[in-house]
Scaffold this motif. Sequence first.
Motif, mmCIF file in Angstrom:
data_model
loop_
_atom_site.group_PDB
_atom_site.id
_atom_site.type_symbol
_atom_site.label_atom_id
_atom_site.label_comp_id
_atom_site.label_asym_id
_atom_site.label_seq_id
_atom_site.Cartn_x
_atom_site.Cartn_y
_atom_site.Cartn_z
ATOM 1 N N GLU A 141 0.824 -1.208 0.000
ATOM 2 C CA GLU A 141 0.000 0.000 0.000
ATOM 3 C C GLU A 141 0.862 1.264 0.000
ATOM 4 O O GLU A 141 0.618 2.197 0.757
ATOM 5 C CB GLU A 141 -0.953 -0.014 1.203
ATOM 6 C CG GLU A 141 -2.022 -1.089 1.119
ATOM 7 C CD GLU A 141 -2.990 -0.862 -0.045
ATOM 8 O OE1 GLU A 141 -3.528 0.253 -0.165
ATOM 9 O OE2 GLU A 141 -3.185 -1.796 -0.842
ATOM 10 N N GLU A 144 0.995 3.559 -4.728
ATOM 11 C CA GLU A 144 0.007 4.562 -5.131
ATOM 12 C C GLU A 144 0.304 5.950 -4.572
ATOM 13 O O GLU A 144 -0.313 6.934 -4.979
ATOM 14 C CB GLU A 144 -1.400 4.119 -4.722
ATOM 15 C CG GLU A 144 -1.601 3.925 -3.241
ATOM 16 C CD GLU A 144 -1.165 2.557 -2.713
ATOM 17 O OE1 GLU A 144 -1.414 2.277 -1.541
ATOM 18 O OE2 GLU A 144 -0.564 1.772 -3.499
ATOM 19 N N THR A 170 -1.065 -3.368 -3.921
ATOM 20 C CA THR A 170 -1.736 -2.142 -4.362
ATOM 21 C C THR A 170 -2.956 -2.554 -5.168
ATOM 22 O O THR A 170 -2.941 -3.572 -5.861
ATOM 23 C CB THR A 170 -0.797 -1.241 -5.200
ATOM 24 O OG1 THR A 170 -1.409 0.027 -5.411
ATOM 25 C CG2 THR A 170 -0.443 -1.864 -6.533
ATOM 26 N N LYS A 171 -4.017 -1.786 -5.078
ATOM 27 C CA LYS A 171 -5.210 -2.057 -5.869
ATOM 28 C C LYS A 171 -4.939 -1.647 -7.317
ATOM 29 O O LYS A 171 -4.265 -0.643 -7.575
ATOM 30 C CB LYS A 171 -6.411 -1.289 -5.320
ATOM 31 C CG LYS A 171 -6.799 -1.664 -3.896
ATOM 32 C CD LYS A 171 -7.461 -3.024 -3.847
ATOM 33 C CE LYS A 171 -8.091 -3.297 -2.486
ATOM 34 N NZ LYS A 171 -7.114 -3.365 -1.378
ATOM 35 N N TRP A 182 -14.623 4.022 -8.317
ATOM 36 C CA TRP A 182 -13.620 3.298 -7.526
ATOM 37 C C TRP A 182 -13.266 4.092 -6.280
ATOM 38 O O TRP A 182 -12.758 5.213 -6.362
ATOM 39 C CB TRP A 182 -12.391 3.089 -8.399
ATOM 40 C CG TRP A 182 -11.402 2.074 -7.926
ATOM 41 C CD1 TRP A 182 -11.632 0.984 -7.157
ATOM 42 C CD2 TRP A 182 -9.998 2.062 -8.252
ATOM 43 N NE1 TRP A 182 -10.463 0.277 -6.977
ATOM 44 C CE2 TRP A 182 -9.462 0.923 -7.631
ATOM 45 C CE3 TRP A 182 -9.174 2.903 -8.998
ATOM 46 C CZ2 TRP A 182 -8.101 0.604 -7.743
ATOM 47 C CZ3 TRP A 182 -7.839 2.583 -9.109
ATOM 48 C CH2 TRP A 182 -7.309 1.436 -8.490
ATOM 49 N N TYR A 184 -10.864 3.668 -4.278
ATOM 50 C CA TYR A 184 -9.415 3.770 -4.087
ATOM 51 C C TYR A 184 -8.860 5.100 -4.596
ATOM 52 O O TYR A 184 -7.900 5.623 -4.038
ATOM 53 C CB TYR A 184 -8.756 2.605 -4.823
ATOM 54 C CG TYR A 184 -7.396 2.184 -4.305
ATOM 55 C CD1 TYR A 184 -7.232 1.694 -3.012
ATOM 56 C CD2 TYR A 184 -6.280 2.222 -5.134
ATOM 57 C CE1 TYR A 184 -5.996 1.269 -2.555
ATOM 58 C CE2 TYR A 184 -5.040 1.795 -4.695
ATOM 59 C CZ TYR A 184 -4.903 1.329 -3.403
ATOM 60 O OH TYR A 184 -3.680 0.902 -2.955
ATOM 61 N N HIS A 190 -3.437 9.186 -2.860
ATOM 62 C CA HIS A 190 -3.236 8.203 -3.921
ATOM 63 C C HIS A 190 -3.124 8.951 -5.239
ATOM 64 O O HIS A 190 -4.090 9.563 -5.702
ATOM 65 C CB HIS A 190 -4.410 7.213 -3.970
ATOM 66 C CG HIS A 190 -4.459 6.277 -2.815
ATOM 67 N ND1 HIS A 190 -5.418 5.281 -2.695
ATOM 68 C CD2 HIS A 190 -3.684 6.166 -1.708
ATOM 69 C CE1 HIS A 190 -5.220 4.612 -1.574
ATOM 70 N NE2 HIS A 190 -4.171 5.127 -0.967
ATOM 71 N N PHE A 193 -1.767 4.961 -10.218
ATOM 72 C CA PHE A 193 -2.558 3.736 -10.172
ATOM 73 C C PHE A 193 -2.072 2.785 -11.265
ATOM 74 O O PHE A 193 -2.075 3.126 -12.444
ATOM 75 C CB PHE A 193 -4.044 4.062 -10.373
ATOM 76 C CG PHE A 193 -4.562 5.105 -9.415
ATOM 77 C CD1 PHE A 193 -5.009 4.749 -8.153
ATOM 78 C CD2 PHE A 193 -4.564 6.448 -9.774
ATOM 79 C CE1 PHE A 193 -5.464 5.716 -7.268
ATOM 80 C CE2 PHE A 193 -5.030 7.419 -8.897
ATOM 81 C CZ PHE A 193 -5.483 7.043 -7.634
ATOM 82 N N SER A 195 -2.060 -0.880 -13.390
ATOM 83 C CA SER A 195 -2.914 -1.948 -13.906
ATOM 84 C C SER A 195 -2.036 -3.184 -14.094
ATOM 85 O O SER A 195 -0.813 -3.126 -13.919
ATOM 86 C CB SER A 195 -3.531 -1.548 -15.245
ATOM 87 O OG SER A 195 -2.516 -1.468 -16.239
ATOM 88 N N ASP A 215 -5.377 -10.550 -6.336
ATOM 89 C CA ASP A 215 -5.839 -9.386 -7.095
ATOM 90 C C ASP A 215 -5.006 -8.143 -6.825
ATOM 91 O O ASP A 215 -4.814 -7.316 -7.715
ATOM 92 C CB ASP A 215 -7.304 -9.087 -6.762
ATOM 93 C CG ASP A 215 -8.259 -10.103 -7.363
ATOM 94 O OD1 ASP A 215 -7.839 -10.845 -8.281
ATOM 95 O OD2 ASP A 215 -9.418 -10.166 -6.910
ATOM 96 N N ASP A 216 -4.503 -8.008 -5.594
ATOM 97 C CA ASP A 216 -3.729 -6.819 -5.235
ATOM 98 C C ASP A 216 -2.367 -7.166 -4.648
ATOM 99 O O ASP A 216 -1.747 -6.339 -3.989
ATOM 100 C CB ASP A 216 -4.502 -5.938 -4.266
ATOM 101 C CG ASP A 216 -4.849 -6.656 -2.952
ATOM 102 O OD1 ASP A 216 -4.720 -7.891 -2.897
ATOM 103 O OD2 ASP A 216 -5.257 -5.979 -1.993
#
Length: 223
Positions: A141, A144, A170-171, A182, A184, A190, A193, A195, A215-216
């Motif tokens: 975390e 971002e 991280t998302k 979203w 987030y 933040h 971001f 992908s 997923d994260d």
Amino acid sequence: MPDGYEKDPAMTNQYCPLCRRETAQLYFKDRKRDYLHCSHCDLVFVPPAFHFSYAEERAYYDLHENDVGDAGYRRFLSRCAEPLLARLPAASRGLDFGCGPGPALAAMLEARGHSVALYDRHYANHPQVLKEQYDFICATEVLEHLHNPEDELTRLWGCLKPGGVMAIMTKLVISRERFANWHYKNDPTHIIFFSRDTLRWLACHWQAQLEFVADDVIFLTKP
């Protein structure tokens, strides 16, 4: 891009802060900030005009309560810690980058026999630890929040020994449609971001082995 948008002060730096290409275009806009998208590395980022100052960041972070002994917080971090522990040789040496005021992840890893150095821009600003070499680096975390991801991630990667693992939490951006709602993105600290395609670009750039653990949760292994 809308007519006249190039005159917006938020667009004075249109280059991507990760790949440094001048390929940024408007991705999304809300009442508080603009979000740009890089067509080269797929990063979505907030222009510098909307970034918090150091003092504003610290005041916002101080509102968080990340207690080392909090069971819920430790369960959250265990989604990164447990698969990492399964890969580490005994008595490995690591770095918790962006450890925050309550370095719970470091405590969890040390309890399993590893040593962990701490670095955080606000709470453990010890730049000397960024000049050493590590078997693993954790960045949970934190990506971002990076203002200069190309410089900061390159420096971190240089701290990792060959065969070492960078463990990231991280998302991830999924689509423009989902981004609009979203949660987030609503944290004002933040500002970048990733992908899956951004991480694939980074792995290719570093010639690293990439693994999507969850997923994260993402692992990058240095050749």
